[in-house]
Design an enzyme around this catalytic site. Structure first.
Site, mmCIF file in Angstrom:
data_model
loop_
_atom_site.group_PDB
_atom_site.id
_atom_site.type_symbol
_atom_site.label_atom_id
_atom_site.label_comp_id
_atom_site.label_asym_id
_atom_site.label_seq_id
_atom_site.Cartn_x
_atom_site.Cartn_y
_atom_site.Cartn_z
ATOM 1 N N TYR A 45 -2.076 -1.411 10.825
ATOM 2 C CA TYR A 45 -2.193 -1.944 9.367
ATOM 3 C C TYR A 45 -1.453 -1.636 8.243
ATOM 4 O O TYR A 45 -0.592 -2.706 7.514
ATOM 5 C CB TYR A 45 -2.901 -1.357 8.381
ATOM 6 C CG TYR A 45 -3.644 -1.092 7.670
ATOM 7 C CD1 TYR A 45 -3.657 -3.003 7.327
ATOM 8 C CD2 TYR A 45 -3.174 -0.363 6.637
ATOM 9 C CE1 TYR A 45 -4.104 -3.550 5.639
ATOM 10 C CE2 TYR A 45 -3.393 -0.703 5.097
ATOM 11 C CZ TYR A 45 -3.430 -1.821 4.933
ATOM 12 O OH TYR A 45 -3.895 -2.085 2.680
ATOM 13 N N LYS B 47 2.203 -3.724 6.749
ATOM 14 C CA LYS B 47 2.512 -3.890 5.327
ATOM 15 C C LYS B 47 3.898 -3.653 4.892
ATOM 16 O O LYS B 47 5.088 -3.922 3.713
ATOM 17 C CB LYS B 47 1.852 -2.588 4.315
ATOM 18 C CG LYS B 47 0.316 -3.051 4.468
ATOM 19 C CD LYS B 47 0.216 -4.197 3.374
ATOM 20 C CE LYS B 47 -1.239 -4.362 3.262
ATOM 21 N NZ LYS B 47 -1.391 -6.340 2.806
ATOM 22 N N SER C 187 0.656 -1.594 0.242
ATOM 23 C CA SER C 187 -0.372 0.281 -0.290
ATOM 24 C C SER C 187 0.472 0.844 0.080
ATOM 25 O O SER C 187 2.475 1.488 0.262
ATOM 26 C CB SER C 187 -0.998 0.174 1.556
ATOM 27 O OG SER C 187 -1.867 1.219 1.462
HETATM 28 P P1 NAD Z 1 -10.893 -6.605 1.114
HETATM 29 O O1 NAD Z 1 -11.306 -7.251 2.264
HETATM 30 O O2 NAD Z 1 -11.621 -6.381 0.226
HETATM 31 O O3 NAD Z 1 -9.819 -8.509 0.631
HETATM 32 C C1 NAD Z 1 -9.206 -8.965 1.415
HETATM 33 C C2 NAD Z 1 -9.794 -10.569 1.227
HETATM 34 O O4 NAD Z 1 -8.797 -11.184 2.406
HETATM 35 C C3 NAD Z 1 -11.416 -11.203 1.926
HETATM 36 O O5 NAD Z 1 -11.897 -11.768 0.650
HETATM 37 C C4 NAD Z 1 -11.354 -11.078 3.346
HETATM 38 O O6 NAD Z 1 -12.452 -12.400 3.573
HETATM 39 C C5 NAD Z 1 -9.510 -12.231 2.826
HETATM 40 N N1 NAD Z 1 -8.895 -12.443 4.010
HETATM 41 C C6 NAD Z 1 -9.031 -11.893 4.972
HETATM 42 N N2 NAD Z 1 -8.557 -12.555 5.721
HETATM 43 C C7 NAD Z 1 -8.054 -13.662 5.450
HETATM 44 C C8 NAD Z 1 -7.876 -15.120 5.522
HETATM 45 N N3 NAD Z 1 -6.673 -15.228 7.719
HETATM 46 N N4 NAD Z 1 -7.632 -15.743 5.347
HETATM 47 C C9 NAD Z 1 -8.275 -15.909 4.506
HETATM 48 N N5 NAD Z 1 -8.565 -15.264 3.980
HETATM 49 C C10 NAD Z 1 -8.731 -13.839 4.342
HETATM 50 O O7 NAD Z 1 -9.765 -6.468 0.785
HETATM 51 P P2 NAD Z 1 -9.557 -5.557 -0.656
HETATM 52 O O8 NAD Z 1 -9.690 -4.214 -0.906
HETATM 53 O O9 NAD Z 1 -9.251 -6.430 -1.616
HETATM 54 O O10 NAD Z 1 -7.892 -5.407 -0.140
HETATM 55 C C11 NAD Z 1 -6.837 -6.198 -1.142
HETATM 56 C C12 NAD Z 1 -5.318 -6.556 0.145
HETATM 57 O O11 NAD Z 1 -4.843 -4.749 -0.564
HETATM 58 C C13 NAD Z 1 -5.278 -6.149 1.797
HETATM 59 O O12 NAD Z 1 -3.697 -7.452 1.592
HETATM 60 C C14 NAD Z 1 -5.223 -4.857 1.311
HETATM 61 O O13 NAD Z 1 -4.160 -4.246 2.694
HETATM 62 C C15 NAD Z 1 -4.319 -4.220 0.160
HETATM 63 N N6 NAD Z 1 -4.504 -2.914 -0.172
HETATM 64 C C16 NAD Z 1 -5.919 -2.757 -0.252
HETATM 65 C C17 NAD Z 1 -6.500 -1.170 -0.978
HETATM 66 C C18 NAD Z 1 -7.549 -0.621 -0.720
HETATM 67 O O14 NAD Z 1 -7.773 0.902 -0.823
HETATM 68 N N7 NAD Z 1 -8.124 -1.748 -1.123
HETATM 69 C C19 NAD Z 1 -4.895 -0.012 -0.349
HETATM 70 C C20 NAD Z 1 -3.757 -1.018 0.093
HETATM 71 C C21 NAD Z 1 -3.558 -2.739 0.095
#
Ligand code: NAD
Ligand code: UDP
Length: 334
Positions: free
Chosen positions: A148, A152, A124
């Protein structure tokens, strides 16, 4: 390639599965649906008309993850699974450190055990802390303001050390900026189970009159209109960035910013949403949100040059697709 997508039912993961399947890759999803719904998998299949294998597992469970690697010939892993709510991470630091770090360690361990040589990790822009925008990958990281963000930083560091002992391994660290929007089908999108933390799902819920108004966190930042500037990127562009990364990242440890390079203020985003969708978004200016920075946008040169990837969609498309998904929500089989 046969790609294991952890967190593949989530917001970014589901769109990436669509992009991977459309490019002819096979997808195996591992998700425990802690922040998603199993029916997302059916919607990915509806869009792509391609089969998906999925495991309802917690990716911090070594035995279950080991089973997936034993049962499938995996060519690469995209590791999305993790907890991502900044505020919640301050309330529940142990859950965040455990979930995000243990899962990453296990993915790295399994890749080593089963000779899987491609890992793509969801990082991120938060790791840049309060550096000056545009952020470049070579910048020295500054402290983030929450657990959080720290997870990362730590996961990036773990993967760097893992690369050092495996000369065949390719690790892509993808630092996302602000993904918004949804697949043009309106079948998958961002669907938080609780009050949205991020701005776009909040705006679409206000547009749907599920919430009275948007609260804008501060209009006294040193920016063009006083509201925070972010680099919003269409989630399908972000998804394509993962495919480009799988195809083009060389062996070794490589960091890429995935953004558009364009900074947009909160007020500009609201105005574009209103004009695109012809809906008024009532808002109130309130105090700054703790931990927010004024400006956050990417230098995207490295991904352009090395991955041959550039974001294509403009803000209007992002606003239109986000609203289409929100309107569809009650009609979708969630
Ligand atoms: P999200 O919460 O929609 O998706 C994450 C998925 O991981 C979910 O389906 C959740 O059920 C699953 N999950 C979480 N812990 C788990 C575990 N222990 N075992 C199995 N499944 C698990 O989030 P997103 O927005 O799709 O983000 C995806 C990744 O990208 C994350 O690592 C997040 O930190 C990173 N990220 C997201 C953003 C954003 O703005 N959305 C920005 C930067 C980084
Ligand atoms: N924001 C806002 N109201 C909200 C949510 C966010 O004004 O309800 C602002 C926030 O202060 C930031 C921008 O919108 O300037 C993007 O916030 P978001 O939480 O979506 O992403 P992040 O701050 O994590 O980059």
């Amino acid at each position: 390639m046969n790609i294991l997508v952890t967190g593949g039912a989530g917001y970014i993961g589901s769109h990436t599965c669509v992009a991977l399947l459309n490019e002819g890759h096979s997808v195996i999803i591992a998700d425990n649906f802690v922040n998603s719904n199993q029916s997302v998998i059916n919607n990915i299949t509806k869009i792509t008309k391609k089969p998906i294998k999925f495991y309802n597992v917690d990716v911090t469970n070594e035995t279950l993850i080991n089973n997936i690697f034993r049962e499938n010939k995996i060519d690469g892993v995209i590791h999305f699974a993790g907890l991502k709510a900044v505020g919640e991470s301050i309330e529940k630091p142990i859950s965040y450190y455990f979930n995000n770090i243990v899962s990453t360690i296990l993915i790295a361990k399994m890749c080593q055990m089963y000779n899987v040589n491609r890992i793509v990790f969801s990082s991120s822009a938060t790791v840049y802390g309060n550096n000056s925008s545009p952020f470049t990958e070579s910048m020295k990281l500054l402290p983030t303001t929450n657990p959080y963000g720290e997870t990362k930083v730590i996961c990036e560091r773990i993967l760097l050390d893992v690369v050092k002992i495996n000369p065949r391994l390719s690790v892509s660290i993808l630092r996302y900026f602000n993904p918004i929007g949804a697949h043009e089908s309106g079948l998958i999108g961002e669907s938080p189970n609780t009050i949205p933390n991020n701005i776009m799902p909040f705006i679409t819920q206000v547009a749907k009159r599920l919430r009275e108004k948007l609260y804008i966190f501060g209009n006294d930042y040193p920016t063009k209109d006083g509201t925070g500037i972010r680099d919003y990127i269409h989630v399908m562009d972000l998804a394509e960035g993962h495919v480009a990364s799988l195809n083009n990242t060389p062996v070794g440890y490589h960091i890429y910013n995935l953004g558009t390079g364009i900074g947009t203020s909160v007020l500009e985003l609201v105005k574009t949403f209103e004009e695109t969708n012809k809906i008024k978004i009532p808002y109130e200016i309130v105090g700054r949100r703790p931990g927010d920075i004024a400006l956050c946008y990417a230098d995207v040169t490295k991904a352009q040059v090395e991955l041959g990837w550039t974001a294509k969609c403009d803000l209007t498309t992002m606003c239109r697709d986000a609203w289409r998904f929100e309107k569809n929500q009650s009609l979708i089989n969630y």
